[in-house]
Write a protein that holds these residues in place. Structure first.
Motif, short mmCIF file in Angstrom:
data_model
loop_
_atom_site.label_atom_id
_atom_site.label_comp_id
_atom_site.label_asym_id
_atom_site.label_seq_id
_atom_site.Cartn_x
_atom_site.Cartn_y
_atom_site.Cartn_z
N THR A 178 1.40 -0.83 -0.21
CA THR A 178 0.42 0.15 0.04
C THR A 178 0.62 1.23 0.11
N SER A 233 0.04 5.75 -10.46
CA SER A 233 -0.40 4.57 -9.57
C SER A 233 1.31 3.56 -10.18
N ARG A 282 -13.75 4.40 -11.97
CA ARG A 282 -14.95 4.59 -11.66
C ARG A 282 -15.12 5.28 -11.08
N LYS A 307 -3.25 0.50 -4.07
CA LYS A 307 -3.18 -0.46 -2.74
C LYS A 307 -2.80 -1.99 -4.11
N THR A 358 -5.57 -1.48 -7.13
CA THR A 358 -7.04 -0.40 -6.26
C THR A 358 -6.30 1.25 -5.86
N VAL A 359 -7.00 1.74 -7.06
CA VAL A 359 -6.56 3.54 -6.95
C VAL A 359 -7.90 3.38 -6.10
N SER A 360 -8.10 4.49 -4.63
CA SER A 360 -8.80 4.84 -3.46
C SER A 360 -8.91 6.53 -3.63
N LYS A 361 -9.64 7.07 -3.26
CA LYS A 361 -9.12 8.46 -2.64
C LYS A 361 -9.41 8.85 -1.47
N GLY A 377 -12.95 7.08 0.77
CA GLY A 377 -12.44 5.77 0.84
C GLY A 377 -13.02 4.97 -0.59
N THR A 378 -13.42 5.83 -1.82
CA THR A 378 -14.18 5.81 -3.15
C THR A 378 -13.04 4.92 -3.63
N VAL A 379 -13.49 4.11 -4.28
CA VAL A 379 -12.58 3.65 -5.17
C VAL A 379 -12.25 4.23 -6.76
N THR A 439 -9.30 0.63 -11.03
CA THR A 439 -8.71 -0.99 -10.65
C THR A 439 -8.68 -1.15 -11.93
#
Lengths: 153, 153
Positions: free
Chosen positions: A16, A65, A91, A103, A126-129, A132-134, A137
């Motif tokens: 991560t 990423s 997404r 991650k 997986t990239v989130s902001k 927590g919103t993804v 991916t």
């Protein structure tokens, strides 16, 4: 950093990143260089665009990423050769001021059929902001050196 | 450039870019920003790396394929929202001095289930270099506005 070999990877191991901010300047710079559409290059024009404001190019998030993974140590000095990407999905939009976390999870390990001294590592990215919103991916496949030559079947 | 709508796209229609050179400076600049591994950032260290010399980051070629499409007129003023990428494959290394051509072919057209005023355009993207070698392929999906609202089934 030492090199990791194919035999050192574990299915399910995760990595991560540090939380990584993205600025309007970075969004516009990437947009001008690689995706010069108003929604990525001009905050004023972007306001009447499909996202109601400036958003990062999807390719920018993909490249970012990679950057955070390499800068964060990646797989050490292992020269991983990228083979391909599957099921990449953008997404949710990424806006200036968002803080992204990347991650990576090892999702598949197999020996290379064509390169007997190598293995193929598949990773789920997986990239989130910050909330927590993804936002993105994908599954990445790369070839890494192995310690031992694959035995003939 | 005027906007194109979903109804204007034809299955099988193709778009081909101008031949586009890539320089060592561009390879290193992208590598430093987004993929800082020696094979992308340092010609001397790259000589002992997996490709025996400097090669472009795969993400650089993906981003470049977007740039030449947008700069070449793309789909006009149509705001295409990128949804995802499937089956991306990096098939051959790209080196400084290579000259790339990007071809896009409309490979799928369907109405959006979730957005009744939009359609989904799938395109097969192929990047080749001067000797005809295919260096990268992928399938891109994007959402574009439609002229007519989708009729309820």
């Amino acid at each position: 950093m030492s090199a990791r070999f194919f035999e050192d990877f574990q299915l399910g191991e995760t990595w991560t990143s540090a939380p990584t901010p993205i600025t309007a300047e970075e969004i516009v710079a990437f947009g001008r260089d690689f995706d010069p559409q108003p929604m990525h290059t001009d905050a004023e024009l972007a306001a009447s665009g499909p996202f109601g404001g400036l958003v990062a190019s999807g390719w920018h998030i993909a490249a970012l990423s990679m950057r955070v993974f390499v800068q964060g140590g990646g797989y050490g000095k292992t020269p991983m050769v990228g083979l391909g990407i599957d099921e990449l999905r953008w997404r949710a939009p990424v806006r200036a001021g968002d803080i992204l976390t990347v991650k990576r999870e090892v999702a598949g390990l197999r020996r290379s059929a064509s390169h007997p001294m190598h293995g193929i590592v598949r990773t789920q990215v997986t990239v989130s902001k910050q909330d927590g919103t993804v936002v993105m991916t994908f599954i990445s496949a790369g070839r890494v050196p192995a310690r031992e030559r694959m035995e003939a079947a």
